[in-house]
Design a protein around this motif. Structure first.
Motif, PDB file in Angstrom:
ATOM      1  N   ARG A 143       1.108  -1.280  -0.114  1.00  0.00           N
ATOM      2  CA  ARG A 143       0.049   0.136   0.009  1.00  0.00           C
ATOM      3  C   ARG A 143       0.509   1.066  -0.140  1.00  0.00           C
ATOM      4  O   ARG A 143       1.661   1.152   0.802  1.00  0.00           O
ATOM      5  N   PRO A 144       0.432   2.560  -1.053  1.00  0.00           N
ATOM      6  CA  PRO A 144       0.955   3.472  -0.697  1.00  0.00           C
ATOM      7  C   PRO A 144       1.190   3.971   1.336  1.00  0.00           C
ATOM      8  O   PRO A 144       0.391   3.620   1.236  1.00  0.00           O
ATOM      9  N   HIS A 145       2.262   4.318   0.872  1.00  0.00           N
ATOM     10  CA  HIS A 145       2.370   4.639   2.773  1.00  0.00           C
ATOM     11  C   HIS A 145       3.557   5.989   2.324  1.00  0.00           C
ATOM     12  O   HIS A 145       4.830   6.080   1.805  1.00  0.00           O
ATOM     13  N   VAL A 146       2.742   7.461   3.381  1.00  0.00           N
ATOM     14  CA  VAL A 146       3.593   8.793   2.788  1.00  0.00           C
ATOM     15  C   VAL A 146       4.021   8.968   0.912  1.00  0.00           C
ATOM     16  O   VAL A 146       3.403   9.012   0.084  1.00  0.00           O
ATOM     17  N   ASP A 147       5.528   8.751   0.931  1.00  0.00           N
ATOM     18  CA  ASP A 147       6.921   8.457  -0.353  1.00  0.00           C
ATOM     19  C   ASP A 147       6.455   7.285  -0.826  1.00  0.00           C
ATOM     20  O   ASP A 147       7.764   7.026  -1.318  1.00  0.00           O
ATOM     21  N   ARG A 148       6.455   6.634   0.152  1.00  0.00           N
ATOM     22  CA  ARG A 148       6.814   4.934  -0.261  1.00  0.00           C
ATOM     23  C   ARG A 148       6.150   4.097  -0.798  1.00  0.00           C
ATOM     24  O   ARG A 148       4.587   4.596  -0.253  1.00  0.00           O
ATOM     25  N   THR A 149       6.220   3.034  -0.726  1.00  0.00           N
ATOM     26  CA  THR A 149       5.610   1.984  -1.187  1.00  0.00           C
ATOM     27  C   THR A 149       5.574   1.071   0.593  1.00  0.00           C
ATOM     28  O   THR A 149       6.762   0.610   0.768  1.00  0.00           O
ATOM     29  N   ALA A 150       4.627   0.389   1.368  1.00  0.00           N
ATOM     30  CA  ALA A 150       4.777  -0.303   2.556  1.00  0.00           C
ATOM     31  C   ALA A 150       4.375  -1.294   2.112  1.00  0.00           C
ATOM     32  O   ALA A 150       3.412  -1.910   1.649  1.00  0.00           O
ATOM     33  N   TYR A 151       5.022  -2.526   2.795  1.00  0.00           N
ATOM     34  CA  TYR A 151       4.750  -3.785   2.792  1.00  0.00           C
ATOM     35  C   TYR A 151       4.031  -3.891   4.041  1.00  0.00           C
ATOM     36  O   TYR A 151       4.678  -3.721   4.567  1.00  0.00           O
ATOM     37  N   ARG A 152       3.184  -4.863   4.626  1.00  0.00           N
ATOM     38  CA  ARG A 152       2.240  -5.261   5.594  1.00  0.00           C
ATOM     39  C   ARG A 152       1.429  -6.630   6.237  1.00  0.00           C
ATOM     40  O   ARG A 152       1.095  -6.903   4.699  1.00  0.00           O
ATOM     41  N   VAL A 153       1.918  -6.607   6.745  1.00  0.00           N
ATOM     42  CA  VAL A 153       0.472  -8.168   7.358  1.00  0.00           C
ATOM     43  C   VAL A 153      -0.070  -7.023   8.630  1.00  0.00           C
ATOM     44  O   VAL A 153      -1.113  -6.648   7.737  1.00  0.00           O
ATOM     45  N   ARG A 154      -0.067  -7.501   9.461  1.00  0.00           N
ATOM     46  CA  ARG A 154      -0.743  -6.809  10.760  1.00  0.00           C
ATOM     47  C   ARG A 154      -0.179  -5.202  11.204  1.00  0.00           C
ATOM     48  O   ARG A 154      -0.623  -4.212  10.828  1.00  0.00           O
ATOM     49  N   ARG A 155       1.091  -4.852  10.774  1.00  0.00           N
ATOM     50  CA  ARG A 155       2.139  -3.544  10.570  1.00  0.00           C
ATOM     51  C   ARG A 155       2.468  -3.867   9.823  1.00  0.00           C
ATOM     52  O   ARG A 155       3.045  -4.725   8.818  1.00  0.00           O
ATOM     53  N   ILE A 156       3.081  -2.722   9.261  1.00  0.00           N
ATOM     54  CA  ILE A 156       4.004  -2.276   8.305  1.00  0.00           C
ATOM     55  C   ILE A 156       5.457  -3.415   8.424  1.00  0.00           C
ATOM     56  O   ILE A 156       6.077  -2.783   9.740  1.00  0.00           O
ATOM     57  N   TYR A 157       5.755  -3.860   7.767  1.00  0.00           N
ATOM     58  CA  TYR A 157       7.938  -4.244   7.770  1.00  0.00           C
ATOM     59  C   TYR A 157       8.660  -3.707   7.240  1.00  0.00           C
ATOM     60  O   TYR A 157       9.978  -4.397   7.333  1.00  0.00           O
ATOM     61  N   ALA A 158       8.009  -3.245   6.204  1.00  0.00           N
ATOM     62  CA  ALA A 158       8.782  -2.778   4.861  1.00  0.00           C
ATOM     63  C   ALA A 158       8.579  -2.131   4.553  1.00  0.00           C
ATOM     64  O   ALA A 158       7.914  -2.077   4.433  1.00  0.00           O
ATOM     65  N   THR A 159       9.582  -0.659   3.967  1.00  0.00           N
ATOM     66  CA  THR A 159       9.133   0.438   2.891  1.00  0.00           C
ATOM     67  C   THR A 159      10.061   0.086   1.873  1.00  0.00           C
ATOM     68  O   THR A 159      11.609   0.218   2.346  1.00  0.00           O
ATOM     69  N   LEU A 160       9.828   0.624   0.826  1.00  0.00           N
ATOM     70  CA  LEU A 160      10.725   0.399  -0.296  1.00  0.00           C
ATOM     71  C   LEU A 160      10.607   2.180  -0.777  1.00  0.00           C
ATOM     72  O   LEU A 160       9.584   3.121  -0.623  1.00  0.00           O
ATOM     73  N   ALA A 161      11.506   2.929  -0.938  1.00  0.00           N
ATOM     74  CA  ALA A 161      12.033   4.653  -1.153  1.00  0.00           C
ATOM     75  C   ALA A 161      11.239   4.474  -2.317  1.00  0.00           C
ATOM     76  O   ALA A 161      11.361   3.738  -3.830  1.00  0.00           O
ATOM     77  N   PRO A 162      10.991   5.587  -2.803  1.00  0.00           N
ATOM     78  CA  PRO A 162      11.056   6.422  -4.128  1.00  0.00           C
ATOM     79  C   PRO A 162      11.967   5.989  -4.755  1.00  0.00           C
ATOM     80  O   PRO A 162      11.451   5.828  -5.664  1.00  0.00           O
ATOM     81  N   ASP A 163      12.866   5.940  -4.874  1.00  0.00           N
ATOM     82  CA  ASP A 163      14.075   5.196  -5.879  1.00  0.00           C
ATOM     83  C   ASP A 163      14.243   4.861  -6.201  1.00  0.00           C
ATOM     84  O   ASP A 163      14.583   4.236  -7.062  1.00  0.00           O
ATOM     85  N   ARG A 164      13.465   3.346  -5.993  1.00  0.00           N
ATOM     86  CA  ARG A 164      13.506   2.050  -5.321  1.00  0.00           C
ATOM     87  C   ARG A 164      14.676   1.804  -5.431  1.00  0.00           C
ATOM     88  O   ARG A 164      15.482   0.242  -5.661  1.00  0.00           O
ATOM     89  N   GLN A 165      16.064   2.376  -4.955  1.00  0.00           N
ATOM     90  CA  GLN A 165      17.649   1.502  -4.362  1.00  0.00           C
ATOM     91  C   GLN A 165      17.231   0.958  -3.099  1.00  0.00           C
ATOM     92  O   GLN A 165      18.143   0.335  -2.926  1.00  0.00           O
ATOM     93  N   SER A 166      16.747   1.569  -2.002  1.00  0.00           N
ATOM     94  CA  SER A 166      16.953   0.685  -0.917  1.00  0.00           C
ATOM     95  C   SER A 166      15.608   0.818  -0.178  1.00  0.00           C
ATOM     96  O   SER A 166      14.453   0.868  -0.587  1.00  0.00           O
ATOM     97  N   ALA A 167      15.611  -0.287   1.346  1.00  0.00           N
ATOM     98  CA  ALA A 167      13.676   0.041   1.785  1.00  0.00           C
ATOM     99  C   ALA A 167      14.704   0.054   3.154  1.00  0.00           C
ATOM    100  O   ALA A 167      15.919  -0.076   3.789  1.00  0.00           O
ATOM    101  N   ASN A 168      13.467  -0.331   4.154  1.00  0.00           N
ATOM    102  CA  ASN A 168      13.755   0.140   5.086  1.00  0.00           C
ATOM    103  C   ASN A 168      13.065  -0.643   6.020  1.00  0.00           C
ATOM    104  O   ASN A 168      12.099  -1.245   5.212  1.00  0.00           O
TER     105      ASN A 168
END
Length: 101
Positions: free
Chosen positions: A20-45
């Protein structure tokens, strides 16, 4: 070398994951967000706790580092996709996913 496409494929293969979109990133979640992909798609949190963050950062300081803020102090960790193999990326995403079910 892992890519943003590898990240998306692996993340979405984990049971119950939604993107799902999350601020300027794409968030990946199950019950909560566990990862976000940066807008430049070079890194993730990845959302770890401090002990997992320490383990990943110590093993690969060229690829993993804490976010430079309060989230980072709590375990949020940046991964540079091009610095890891697909297997390393899978391990990193699997652990973040496990922590957020």
């Amino acid at each position: 070398m892992a890519t943003d496409k590898d990240f998306e494929r692996i993340a979405l293969s984990l049971p119950g994951t939604e993107a799902r979109p999350h601020v300027d990133r794409t968030a990946y979640r199950v019950r909560r967000i566990y990862a976000t992909l940066a807008p430049d798609r070079q890194s993730a949190n990845l959302m770890y706790g401090p002990s997992d963050q320490k383990r990943f950062c110590a093993a690969r300081p060229d690829a993993f580092f804490p976010l430079p803020n309060k989230w980072g102090e709590k375990g949020a960790t940046t991964i540079i996709l091009s610095a890891v193999s697909e297997d390393e990326l899978r391990e990193a995403l699997d652990r973040a996913w496990e922590l957020h079910q």
